[in-house]
Design a protein around this motif. Sequence first.
Motif, PDB file in Angstrom:
ATOM      1  N   ALA A 381      47.540  45.044  37.559  1.00  0.00           N
ATOM      2  CA  ALA A 381      48.676  45.847  37.101  1.00  0.00           C
ATOM      3  C   ALA A 381      48.977  46.971  38.081  1.00  0.00           C
ATOM      4  O   ALA A 381      50.142  47.232  38.421  1.00  0.00           O
ATOM      5  N   TYR A 382      47.923  47.643  38.554  1.00  0.00           N
ATOM      6  CA  TYR A 382      48.116  48.709  39.534  1.00  0.00           C
ATOM      7  C   TYR A 382      48.771  48.165  40.798  1.00  0.00           C
ATOM      8  O   TYR A 382      49.728  48.750  41.335  1.00  0.00           O
ATOM      9  N   GLY A 383      48.262  47.025  41.278  1.00  0.00           N
ATOM     10  CA  GLY A 383      48.822  46.428  42.495  1.00  0.00           C
ATOM     11  C   GLY A 383      50.277  46.056  42.338  1.00  0.00           C
ATOM     12  O   GLY A 383      51.096  46.295  43.237  1.00  0.00           O
ATOM     13  N   LYS A 384      50.630  45.467  41.190  1.00  0.00           N
ATOM     14  CA  LYS A 384      52.021  45.052  40.976  1.00  0.00           C
ATOM     15  C   LYS A 384      52.950  46.254  40.877  1.00  0.00           C
ATOM     16  O   LYS A 384      54.024  46.276  41.498  1.00  0.00           O
ATOM     17  N   LYS A 403      50.392  49.081  51.835  1.00  0.00           N
ATOM     18  CA  LYS A 403      49.493  48.069  52.403  1.00  0.00           C
ATOM     19  C   LYS A 403      48.038  48.428  52.104  1.00  0.00           C
ATOM     20  O   LYS A 403      47.237  47.558  51.744  1.00  0.00           O
ATOM     21  N   LEU A 404      47.703  49.702  52.261  1.00  0.00           N
ATOM     22  CA  LEU A 404      46.347  50.145  51.958  1.00  0.00           C
ATOM     23  C   LEU A 404      46.053  49.970  50.470  1.00  0.00           C
ATOM     24  O   LEU A 404      44.970  49.514  50.094  1.00  0.00           O
ATOM     25  N   ALA A 405      47.033  50.317  49.626  1.00  0.00           N
ATOM     26  CA  ALA A 405      46.857  50.167  48.179  1.00  0.00           C
ATOM     27  C   ALA A 405      46.622  48.705  47.815  1.00  0.00           C
ATOM     28  O   ALA A 405      45.769  48.384  46.986  1.00  0.00           O
ATOM     29  N   SER A 406      47.378  47.787  48.454  1.00  0.00           N
ATOM     30  CA  SER A 406      47.212  46.354  48.187  1.00  0.00           C
ATOM     31  C   SER A 406      45.838  45.865  48.626  1.00  0.00           C
ATOM     32  O   SER A 406      45.180  45.089  47.926  1.00  0.00           O
ATOM     33  N   THR A 407      45.382  46.330  49.791  1.00  0.00           N
ATOM     34  CA  THR A 407      44.069  45.928  50.295  1.00  0.00           C
ATOM     35  C   THR A 407      42.964  46.369  49.352  1.00  0.00           C
ATOM     36  O   THR A 407      42.061  45.579  49.011  1.00  0.00           O
ATOM     37  N   VAL A 408      43.029  47.628  48.901  1.00  0.00           N
ATOM     38  CA  VAL A 408      42.027  48.148  47.968  1.00  0.00           C
ATOM     39  C   VAL A 408      42.078  47.370  46.653  1.00  0.00           C
ATOM     40  O   VAL A 408      41.050  47.002  46.088  1.00  0.00           O
ATOM     41  N   THR A 409      43.295  47.093  46.184  1.00  0.00           N
ATOM     42  CA  THR A 409      43.471  46.361  44.920  1.00  0.00           C
ATOM     43  C   THR A 409      42.852  44.974  44.993  1.00  0.00           C
ATOM     44  O   THR A 409      42.099  44.565  44.094  1.00  0.00           O
ATOM     45  N   TYR A 410      43.158  44.234  46.054  1.00  0.00           N
ATOM     46  CA  TYR A 410      42.619  42.878  46.206  1.00  0.00           C
ATOM     47  C   TYR A 410      41.097  42.899  46.326  1.00  0.00           C
ATOM     48  O   TYR A 410      40.401  42.043  45.765  1.00  0.00           O
ATOM     49  N   ALA A 411      40.572  43.891  47.048  1.00  0.00           N
ATOM     50  CA  ALA A 411      39.124  43.977  47.255  1.00  0.00           C
ATOM     51  C   ALA A 411      38.389  44.255  45.940  1.00  0.00           C
ATOM     52  O   ALA A 411      37.387  43.597  45.620  1.00  0.00           O
ATOM     53  N   VAL A 412      38.898  45.214  45.175  1.00  0.00           N
ATOM     54  CA  VAL A 412      38.239  45.568  43.913  1.00  0.00           C
ATOM     55  C   VAL A 412      38.395  44.448  42.891  1.00  0.00           C
ATOM     56  O   VAL A 412      37.472  44.150  42.129  1.00  0.00           O
ATOM     57  N   THR A 413      39.561  43.808  42.884  1.00  0.00           N
ATOM     58  CA  THR A 413      39.770  42.675  41.971  1.00  0.00           C
ATOM     59  C   THR A 413      38.818  41.537  42.296  1.00  0.00           C
ATOM     60  O   THR A 413      38.206  40.942  41.396  1.00  0.00           O
TER      61      THR A 413
END
Length: 486
Positions: A381-384, A403-413
Motif C-alpha cells: 500500500a505504501y509503495g502504491k 525510486k528509493l522509496a520503491s526499492t525500500v518497499t520491494y526489499a522489505v516486502t
Amino acid sequence: MKNKKITFWELVMLNISALYGIRWIARSTSDAYLGLGAIPMWVILMFLFFVPQALMCAEMAASYPHDGGLAYWVKVAFGTKYGFLVSWMHWTALIFWFASFLTFFSVNATYMVGRPELANNKLLVLVMSIAIIWILSIASMKGMEFGKYFTSVGSLGSTVPTVCLIVLSFVAIVFLKKAPSASVFTVATLTPKLNMNSLVAISSIMFAYTGAQLAANFISEMENPQKNYPRAICTAAAIIGVLYAIGSIAMTMLLPTSEIQSSTGTLDALLRACELLGIPTLFVQVIALGIALSVLGALVLYIAQPTKMLFGFVEPGVFSERITKVNEHGIPTKAIVFQATLISVLLIGVSYLPGVEAIYNMLVTMTALTTLFPYVFLFLAYGKIKREKEDLDGLYVMTKNKKLASTVTYAVTALCVFAIICSALPIMGNTQENIIYEAELIGGSILIIVSGLLIWKKSGLENKVIPVRDVKQTVPESEPETSGEK
C-alpha cells in the motif's frame, strides 16, 4: 482533545512499550532455534525490517491520521475490500497471539508461586489459560478504564526484568567470576546456522519487531514531527536492539543454549543468577509477578481494541448487527464472547501436542505467520500510494525520492514474504507430527484468508477506493490505539 504535544522521549517510551517483549529472547536463543546466532540477527533485522517499517508507518499516519490505522491505509491504496481483509487477518492473528500469551502467563504464574515444576503440567496451563481469557474478556466489556491501570506496569514488565537479567549476569559471570560463561562467543558461534529451525526463528524475530503502526498514529500530536519522529524511531530502535542483543548475551552466559526453553528461559536464567550470587529465590518470584501483571495488562488492552476495529469500524452490511451491536461502553459484547470462545477452542486443540514447550512454540509460530500477512499489504500500500498519489502531503515524509522509496518497499516486502515462508517450514520431530503441524499452520492460514474473502463476497458490497482528496489532514476526536507488550 488535549493540547499537550507528545514529546520526543514520550514517543521513544511508547515505541519501547509497544514493541519490546522479554519472552522473545529465550525463544530466539534456544538451541532449537537460532542459539547464539540470535544476537547478531536482532541487530540486523532492526535495521532491515523495523526501521523501514516504522518510517513508512510514520509517513502514512502523517498523511492519513484517520481512525483504523493500518486497515485505513490499505483502503486508500486498494479499496474497502482489502481494508476489511487486513482487519480480518489482524484480528485472527491476535487469536493465536492471545493463546500463546496466555500460555506464557500460565508458565510465569507457576514461577510466581514458587512451583516451577508445574510449568510442564499441560492440564494446569490449559485450565489457567482458559479461565484468564474469560475473566479478562468479561472485564473488558466494561470499557478500557480497568486496563488502563496496567499500562505503566506493562511498559516496565519486560524492560525491568531484562535490566535485572543483564546486571545480575554480568555481575556473577564477568565481575565476580562466580562461574565460567555457559557460552563461548566467537564469530563461528555467533553465525546463524542455516537450518529450518533457525529460519523459523527469523520470522519470530520479525514478528517481535512488528507494531510500528501503533506509535505512528500519534505523529500529528508530536512536537516538531519532521525532526523528532525519525529521531525517536531510531532512538527506540537502538534501545530495543540493545535490550534484545545484550539480554541474549546475558541469558546465554548463564545458561547453555541447549538448556534454554522458549517459555521458561528468562526465569530459569534469573534463578541461575540468584543461585550464583546467593540471592533468595523470592526475587525471581517478584520478577515473575511483574511479568504476569504486564501480561494481564496487555491482554486487557488488546481484547477489546482489535475487536472494535474489526466489528466496530467494518463497512455496514459485512457482519450482522447482532454481533456489531455495542454496549454503553462502546464494546461489541457478543463479538468479545465469540472471540473468547475461539481462543478457548484453539487452546484445547493445541493441547494435544506433546508438552507445554511444544504448545507454546506452535502458537508463537502461528502468531508470527498470520501476523506478517497484513504487513505485506501495508508495504504494498505504501509503495502504491508513493508511486501514484501526487498529492500525498503530511507532517513527515520518509523520502521524496520515489525510486528509493520503491526499492525500500520491494526489499522489505520480499523480506516479509521470506519470513512468512520460513514460518511454514516443517520443524517437528517426525513425519506424522509435521503433517499435522503443516495442516494447522498452512491450512489454518489459507482458511483465514479464504473465509475473509467469502465474508466480504457474501455481504455483496463493492470494493471502493477512498479518493485521496477526500481525506482531511486532521486527527479524529476518538480514543487512540493503546499499546502493550507482545
